[in-house]
Design a protein around this motif. Structure first.
Motif, PDB file in Angstrom:
ATOM      1  N   GLY A   1       6.571   7.972   4.891  1.00 52.83           N
ATOM      2  CA  GLY A   1       7.798   7.892   4.086  1.00 52.83           C
ATOM      3  C   GLY A   1       7.514   7.885   2.605  1.00 52.83           C
ATOM      4  N   ALA A   2       6.470   7.170   2.206  1.00 53.49           N
ATOM      5  CA  ALA A   2       6.112   7.082   0.790  1.00 53.49           C
ATOM      6  C   ALA A   2       5.616   8.423   0.258  1.00 53.49           C
ATOM      7  N   ILE A   3       4.809   9.121   1.045  1.00 51.67           N
ATOM      8  CA  ILE A   3       4.303  10.428   0.616  1.00 51.67           C
ATOM      9  C   ILE A   3       5.438  11.416   0.444  1.00 51.67           C
ATOM     10  N   ILE A   4       6.354  11.444   1.395  1.00 47.74           N
ATOM     11  CA  ILE A   4       7.498  12.361   1.293  1.00 47.74           C
ATOM     12  C   ILE A   4       8.320  12.040   0.047  1.00 47.74           C
ATOM     13  N   ALA A   5       8.561  10.755  -0.191  1.00 45.31           N
ATOM     14  CA  ALA A   5       9.340  10.360  -1.365  1.00 45.31           C
ATOM     15  C   ALA A   5       8.647  10.766  -2.651  1.00 45.31           C
ATOM     16  N   GLY A   6       7.325  10.560  -2.720  1.00 47.00           N
ATOM     17  CA  GLY A   6       6.583  10.948  -3.915  1.00 47.00           C
ATOM     18  C   GLY A   6       6.685  12.435  -4.184  1.00 47.00           C
ATOM     19  N   LEU A   7       6.573  13.238  -3.130  1.00 46.43           N
ATOM     20  CA  LEU A   7       6.672  14.698  -3.284  1.00 46.43           C
ATOM     21  C   LEU A   7       8.078  15.118  -3.683  1.00 46.43           C
ATOM     22  N   VAL A   8       9.077  14.542  -3.027  1.00 46.24           N
ATOM     23  CA  VAL A   8      10.463  14.898  -3.323  1.00 46.24           C
ATOM     24  C   VAL A   8      10.813  14.528  -4.761  1.00 46.24           C
TER      25      VAL A   8
ATOM     26  N   PRO B   1       0.804  -1.224   0.000  1.00 42.86           N
ATOM     27  CA  PRO B   1       0.000   0.000   0.000  1.00 42.86           C
ATOM     28  C   PRO B   1       0.836   1.273   0.000  1.00 42.86           C
ATOM     29  N   ALA B   2       1.964   1.260   0.708  1.00 39.19           N
ATOM     30  CA  ALA B   2       2.809   2.446   0.740  1.00 39.19           C
ATOM     31  C   ALA B   2       3.400   2.742  -0.639  1.00 39.19           C
ATOM     32  N   VAL B   3       3.757   1.708  -1.381  1.00 36.67           N
ATOM     33  CA  VAL B   3       4.276   1.896  -2.737  1.00 36.67           C
ATOM     34  C   VAL B   3       3.198   2.484  -3.634  1.00 36.67           C
ATOM     35  N   SER B   4       1.988   1.956  -3.555  1.00 34.67           N
ATOM     36  CA  SER B   4       0.898   2.483  -4.378  1.00 34.67           C
ATOM     37  C   SER B   4       0.635   3.952  -4.053  1.00 34.67           C
ATOM     38  N   ILE B   5       0.641   4.296  -2.772  1.00 32.11           N
ATOM     39  CA  ILE B   5       0.418   5.685  -2.360  1.00 32.11           C
ATOM     40  C   ILE B   5       1.555   6.573  -2.831  1.00 32.11           C
ATOM     41  N   GLY B   6       2.786   6.116  -2.676  1.00 33.75           N
ATOM     42  CA  GLY B   6       3.937   6.901  -3.119  1.00 33.75           C
ATOM     43  C   GLY B   6       3.943   7.134  -4.617  1.00 33.75           C
ATOM     44  N   LEU B   7       3.575   6.110  -5.379  1.00 37.33           N
ATOM     45  CA  LEU B   7       3.505   6.258  -6.837  1.00 37.33           C
ATOM     46  C   LEU B   7       2.378   7.211  -7.239  1.00 37.33           C
ATOM     47  N   TRP B   8       1.282   7.167  -6.511  1.00 33.17           N
ATOM     48  CA  TRP B   8       0.177   8.108  -6.764  1.00 33.17           C
ATOM     49  C   TRP B   8       0.616   9.545  -6.482  1.00 33.17           C
ATOM     50  N   ILE B   9       1.245   9.762  -5.340  1.00 34.65           N
ATOM     51  CA  ILE B   9       1.735  11.100  -5.000  1.00 34.65           C
ATOM     52  C   ILE B   9       2.762  11.568  -6.024  1.00 34.65           C
TER      53      ILE B   9
ATOM     54  N   PHE C   1       3.012   0.629  11.763  1.00 34.14           N
ATOM     55  CA  PHE C   1       3.473   0.027  10.514  1.00 34.14           C
ATOM     56  C   PHE C   1       2.528   0.293   9.349  1.00 34.14           C
ATOM     57  N   TRP C   2       1.493   1.082   9.619  1.00 30.13           N
ATOM     58  CA  TRP C   2       0.713   1.723   8.560  1.00 30.13           C
ATOM     59  C   TRP C   2       1.138   3.181   8.410  1.00 30.13           C
ATOM     60  N   ILE C   3       1.186   3.882   9.525  1.00 29.98           N
ATOM     61  CA  ILE C   3       1.441   5.328   9.467  1.00 29.98           C
ATOM     62  C   ILE C   3       2.843   5.637   8.959  1.00 29.98           C
ATOM     63  N   ALA C   4       3.871   5.009   9.529  1.00 25.27           N
ATOM     64  CA  ALA C   4       5.246   5.352   9.179  1.00 25.27           C
ATOM     65  C   ALA C   4       5.572   5.065   7.706  1.00 25.27           C
ATOM     66  N   PRO C   5       5.263   3.864   7.169  1.00 27.49           N
ATOM     67  CA  PRO C   5       5.547   3.648   5.749  1.00 27.49           C
ATOM     68  C   PRO C   5       4.794   4.602   4.826  1.00 27.49           C
ATOM     69  N   ILE C   6       3.553   4.930   5.161  1.00 26.30           N
ATOM     70  CA  ILE C   6       2.780   5.845   4.314  1.00 26.30           C
ATOM     71  C   ILE C   6       3.390   7.247   4.349  1.00 26.30           C
TER      72      ILE C   6
ATOM     73  N   THR D   1      11.248   3.442   4.071  1.00 27.22           N
ATOM     74  CA  THR D   1      10.224   3.487   3.024  1.00 27.22           C
ATOM     75  C   THR D   1      10.493   4.624   2.056  1.00 27.22           C
ATOM     76  N   PHE D   2      10.947   5.754   2.574  1.00 24.79           N
ATOM     77  CA  PHE D   2      11.318   6.882   1.711  1.00 24.79           C
ATOM     78  C   PHE D   2      12.358   6.446   0.680  1.00 24.79           C
ATOM     79  N   MET D   3      13.414   5.795   1.131  1.00 24.02           N
ATOM     80  CA  MET D   3      14.470   5.382   0.213  1.00 24.02           C
ATOM     81  C   MET D   3      13.975   4.310  -0.763  1.00 24.02           C
ATOM     82  N   PHE D   4      13.114   3.427  -0.288  1.00 28.08           N
ATOM     83  CA  PHE D   4      12.551   2.400  -1.161  1.00 28.08           C
ATOM     84  C   PHE D   4      11.784   3.039  -2.306  1.00 28.08           C
ATOM     85  N   LEU D   5      10.967   4.041  -1.996  1.00 29.71           N
ATOM     86  CA  LEU D   5      10.181   4.716  -3.040  1.00 29.71           C
ATOM     87  C   LEU D   5      11.060   5.535  -3.972  1.00 29.71           C
TER      88      LEU D   5
END
Length: 230
Positions: free
Chosen positions: A212-219, A63-71, A205-210, A139-143
């Motif tokens: 990280g993913a949002i920050i990565a998507g924005l960056v 889910p974090a990957v999907s959210i990061g890719l969306w962002i 383990f829902w909040i933290a990965p999401i 999660t940030f680095m993963f995204l």
């Protein structure tokens, strides 16, 4: 529907391969896999699925990957909730298969069942703050790697290798801290079978990965991506 079935199967394989190595093999010294073997198992699970289903669903499995890719502008919002549901259900199915295997011998106990935790449930005894920081940054680095390696200007055909190796590295760093999540679906699947403390700590383990993913998507979208169409 084909995309959702692919995400279901892929996440099932991720949980069965990664968590399965931790539950079934890591506890046997004669096999010698340890943390390194578990880290490789998670990386190999993703790497194999990238080439198996990447052309069908994009192989998010998370889910974090999907959210990061969306962002990051790489994924359609209308597919976000269906993907997350398919991933969580696939993870639960994988954990269910693993559970049936794990209890298949006399005196078997699932123990922590590779669940994620902090404090007394952290493999290394790390506190909640350390767990939050670790999960957000990993999660940030993963995204960042996912967004970069799948960019249209990246070398073709190597994204799966980069993504799989990155997940391996993430596990090598953070297994002692949280047992490594970076994936809410993977955490949910194990917590449901452990119950008790695992469900009580699942929020992190829902909040933290999401986050990280949002920050990565924005960056990546605003700073690192080329001005050309992604």
């Amino acid at each position: 529907m084909k995309k959702l079935i692919a995400e279901f199967i892929g996440t099932l394989w991720l949980v069965l391969g990664g968590c399965g190595s931790a539950v079934l093999a890591a506890g046997f010294p004669e096999l010698g896999i340890g943390f390194l073997g578990v880290a490789l198992a998670f990386g190999l699970s993703v790497l194999t699925m990238v080439y198996a289903i990447g052309h069908i669903s994009g192989c998010h499995l998370n889910p974090a990957v999907s959210i990061g890719l969306w962002i990051g502008g790489r994924f359609d919002a209308k597919d976000l909730i269906p993907y997350i549901i398919a991933q969580v259900l696939g993870g639960i199915a994988g954990a269910g298969i693993l559970y049936l295997i794990a209890i298949g011998k006399a005196g078997a106990s699932i123990g922590s069942f590779a669940a994620n935790g902090f404090g007394e449930h952290s493999p290394g005894g790390y506190n909640m703050t350390a767990a939050l920081v670790s999960e957000i940054v990993m999660t940030f680095m993963f995204l960042i790697v996912i967004l970069g390696s799948t960019h249209k200007n990246a070398p073709k055909g190597f994204a799966g290798i980069a993504i799989g190796l990155t997940l391996t590295l993430i596990h090598l760093i953070s297994i002692p801290v949280t047992n490594t999540s970076v994936n809410p679906a993977r955490s949910t699947s194990q917590a449901l079978f452990v119950g008790d403390w695992a469900l009580g700590q699942l929020w992190l383990f829902w909040i933290a990965p999401i986050i990280g993913a949002i920050i990565a998507g924005l960056v990546y979208k605003n700073l690192l991506s080329s001005p050309e169409k992604q």
